[in-house]
Design an enzyme around this catalytic site. Structure first.
Site, mmCIF file in Angstrom:
data_model
loop_
_atom_site.group_PDB
_atom_site.id
_atom_site.type_symbol
_atom_site.label_atom_id
_atom_site.label_comp_id
_atom_site.label_asym_id
_atom_site.label_seq_id
_atom_site.Cartn_x
_atom_site.Cartn_y
_atom_site.Cartn_z
ATOM 1 N N SER A 179 -1.118 -28.999 45.935
ATOM 2 C CA SER A 179 -1.860 -27.740 45.877
ATOM 3 C C SER A 179 -1.562 -26.899 47.106
ATOM 4 O O SER A 179 -1.307 -27.426 48.196
ATOM 5 C CB SER A 179 -3.355 -28.066 45.840
ATOM 6 O OG SER A 179 -4.123 -26.914 46.093
ATOM 7 N N TYR A 215 -11.235 -33.399 48.969
ATOM 8 C CA TYR A 215 -10.285 -33.120 47.888
ATOM 9 C C TYR A 215 -8.953 -32.627 48.467
ATOM 10 O O TYR A 215 -7.878 -33.153 48.140
ATOM 11 C CB TYR A 215 -10.852 -32.070 46.907
ATOM 12 C CG TYR A 215 -9.771 -31.400 46.096
ATOM 13 C CD1 TYR A 215 -9.182 -32.062 45.029
ATOM 14 C CD2 TYR A 215 -9.303 -30.130 46.429
ATOM 15 C CE1 TYR A 215 -8.157 -31.474 44.314
ATOM 16 C CE2 TYR A 215 -8.276 -29.529 45.723
ATOM 17 C CZ TYR A 215 -7.709 -30.202 44.675
ATOM 18 O OH TYR A 215 -6.683 -29.619 43.973
ATOM 19 N N LYS A 258 -4.830 -34.346 48.711
ATOM 20 C CA LYS A 258 -3.529 -33.749 48.377
ATOM 21 C C LYS A 258 -2.575 -33.900 49.565
ATOM 22 O O LYS A 258 -1.409 -34.245 49.401
ATOM 23 C CB LYS A 258 -3.689 -32.282 47.978
ATOM 24 C CG LYS A 258 -4.464 -32.088 46.683
ATOM 25 C CD LYS A 258 -3.758 -32.732 45.496
ATOM 26 C CE LYS A 258 -4.575 -32.713 44.229
ATOM 27 N NZ LYS A 258 -4.021 -33.542 43.152
HETATM 28 C C1 UD1 Z 1 -9.658 -23.558 44.413
HETATM 29 C C2 UD1 Z 1 -9.884 -24.746 45.298
HETATM 30 C C3 UD1 Z 1 -8.550 -25.284 45.752
HETATM 31 C C4 UD1 Z 1 -7.703 -25.617 44.560
HETATM 32 C C5 UD1 Z 1 -7.506 -24.316 43.780
HETATM 33 C C6 UD1 Z 1 -6.623 -24.484 42.579
HETATM 34 C C7 UD1 Z 1 -12.015 -24.260 46.372
HETATM 35 C C8 UD1 Z 1 -12.704 -23.916 47.635
HETATM 36 N N1 UD1 Z 1 -10.677 -24.364 46.431
HETATM 37 O O1 UD1 Z 1 -9.048 -22.545 45.169
HETATM 38 O O2 UD1 Z 1 -8.740 -26.441 46.537
HETATM 39 O O3 UD1 Z 1 -6.479 -26.136 44.976
HETATM 40 O O4 UD1 Z 1 -8.801 -23.873 43.356
HETATM 41 O O5 UD1 Z 1 -7.312 -24.525 41.400
HETATM 42 O O6 UD1 Z 1 -12.640 -24.459 45.351
HETATM 43 N N2 UD1 Z 1 -14.442 -16.436 43.333
HETATM 44 C C9 UD1 Z 1 -15.513 -15.571 43.176
HETATM 45 N N3 UD1 Z 1 -16.542 -15.949 42.352
HETATM 46 C C10 UD1 Z 1 -16.548 -17.131 41.675
HETATM 47 C C11 UD1 Z 1 -15.448 -18.011 41.825
HETATM 48 C C12 UD1 Z 1 -14.422 -17.632 42.666
HETATM 49 O O7 UD1 Z 1 -15.542 -14.494 43.767
HETATM 50 O O8 UD1 Z 1 -17.522 -17.424 40.969
HETATM 51 C C13 UD1 Z 1 -13.328 -16.032 44.190
HETATM 52 C C14 UD1 Z 1 -13.127 -16.959 45.370
HETATM 53 O O9 UD1 Z 1 -13.853 -16.532 46.468
HETATM 54 C C15 UD1 Z 1 -11.629 -16.857 45.572
HETATM 55 C C16 UD1 Z 1 -11.056 -16.572 44.187
HETATM 56 O O10 UD1 Z 1 -12.168 -16.109 43.419
HETATM 57 O O11 UD1 Z 1 -11.337 -15.759 46.387
HETATM 58 C C17 UD1 Z 1 -10.462 -17.787 43.531
HETATM 59 O O12 UD1 Z 1 -11.414 -18.845 43.597
HETATM 60 P P1 UD1 Z 1 -11.166 -20.232 42.877
HETATM 61 O O13 UD1 Z 1 -10.806 -20.029 41.472
HETATM 62 O O14 UD1 Z 1 -12.336 -21.101 43.176
HETATM 63 O O15 UD1 Z 1 -9.856 -20.800 43.569
HETATM 64 P P2 UD1 Z 1 -9.561 -21.075 45.139
HETATM 65 O O16 UD1 Z 1 -10.773 -20.967 45.940
HETATM 66 O O17 UD1 Z 1 -8.411 -20.225 45.508
#
Ligand code: UD1
Length: 338
Positions: free
Chosen positions: A125, A150, A154
């Site tokens: 990842s 987690y 990785k």
């Molecule tokens: C997440 C995981 C990461 C994993 C990656 C791949 C976390 C902290 N990290 O990354 O370890 O390798 O997925 O699947 O979970 N967001 C919102 N509202 C929400 C959900 C997300 O604003 O309800 C935003 C987050 O702040 C972020 C973006 O959307 O900026 C993507 O979030 P997310 O899908 O959770 O992925 P990552 O945080 O990048």
């Protein structure tokens, strides 16, 4: 040629099984169904016309893993997806994550080390980079201290494979560092099935669009980005699945440069959270109910991939746009709600 896919009923695993079968590989799936369903087999079969061999095994059961490899001596390669992946849960239950993600990796590598020749693809990842200093992120960017158990599994997983490859010339491995996978198969026969409240952005958006969630919380709009929301590299799951197939083919053909290699798998393009919401609105024709809330602890500001290595060495490039991936995610959401 027989290939084992662990976690082959999961989101990325099932899409990879489809691409492997499309390329003529014979696929054997191991999955413990802890976060997936045997029904996924029907989806795979309806797309490819061929039911993959399936065995319900928990990879933590070492003896069963040994027995499995004895029964399937002709396995030439393994694509290893089976792992726990909820960041928050890993903070609460670190030992569960180390046992599930590290213990099982060790058992698999032990079995592969017994073979005259074997190929191994590992799900890593972009989380290993943490907040990288330079964008786009190249494979030689330093690995930063993990934010969660987690993420640590990785990093440690990569190190365990690297160390094993050093002393095992018969073992060839590639770690693929995924950016943010999303979407569903264009046939809408397989897709993401989050259990409970989705933690990832795209399934939360589609569930909100479908009326299952009241509104999406956007975690922070005061980041130093174009619109203040975080930037990620969203990669269509079918593109990502194809990257596994070409990585495996590279190893099977002996085209790898060293017996342990690492590749980024992303699109090379960053999108903000608001841009992802706009994509949803364009593709669904619906307005999304969302509000800006505080930052989520542990989130990084920006991450998108430099994909030069994957382009040049694997001959792989992502083909689908964010809109196309979003369209499939929305069609899948509507299908599972019906
Ligand atoms: C997440 C995981 C990461 C994993 C990656 C791949 C976390 C902290 N990290 O990354 O370890 O390798 O997925 O699947 O979970 N967001 C919102 N509202 C929400 C959900 C997300 O604003 O309800 C935003 C987050 O702040 C972020 C973006 O959307 O900026 C993507 O979030 P997310 O899908 O959770 O992925 P990552 O945080 O990048």
């Amino acid at each position: 040629m027989k290939i084992l896919v662990t976690g082959g009923l999961g989101f990325i695993g099932s899409h990879t099984v489809v691409e492997l079968q499309n390329e003529g590989f014979e696929v054997v799936i191991i999955d413990d169904c802890s976060n997936s369903s045997e029904k996924v087999l029907d989806g795979i079969t309806s797309i490819t016309g061929k039911k993959p061999w399936f065995e319900k095994i928990d990879l933590k059961e070492k003896q069963k893993v040994e027995d499995f490899f004895k029964r399937h001596e002709d396995i030439k390669g393994v694509i290893h997806f089976a792992a726990s992946k909820a960041v928050g849960e890993s903070v609460e239950k670190p030992l569960l994550y180390y046992e599930n993600n590290i213990g099982t990796l060790v058992y698999l590598l032990k079995e592969l080390s017994k073979k005259a020749k074997s190929s191994f693809i590992f799900s890593s990842s972009c989380t290993v980079y943490g907040q990288a200093d330079k964008m786009p992120i190249t494979e030689d960017a330093p690995v930063k201290e993990a934010e969660s158990p987690y993420g640590n599994t990785k990093q440690m997983g990569e190190e365990i494979i690297r160390d094993t490859c050093k002393v095992t010339p018969s073992l060839n491995a590639i770690a693929l560092r995924y950016f943010n996978p999303m979407g569903a198969h264009p046939t809408v026969q397989i897709g993401e099935l989050p259990i409970g409240v989705p933690q990832n952005l795209v399934p939360f958006i589609t569930q909100t669009g479908a009326g299952i969630r009241k509104e999406l919380s956007v975690f922070g709009d005061d980041y130093p980005t174009s619109d203040g929301t975080c930037v990620r590299d969203y990669i269509y799951v079918v593109d990502l699945a194809k990257a596994h197939v070409v990585a495996l083919q590279r190893l099977l053909a002996g085209n790898n440069r060293t017996n342990y290699e690492v590749f980024n798998v992303g699109t090379g393009k960053g999108s903000t959270v608001l841009e992802v919401i706009q994509s949803f609105e364009r593709m669904s024709g619906k307005k999304l109910n969302y509000k800006i809330v505080d930052r989520r602890p542990g989130d990084i500001t920006t991450a998108y991939a430099d994909t030069t290595q994957a382009n040049n060495e694997l001959g792989w490039k992502s083909r689908y746009t964010l809109d196309e991936a979003m369209k499939s995610a929305w069609e899948w959401e509507q299908k599972i709600r019906n």
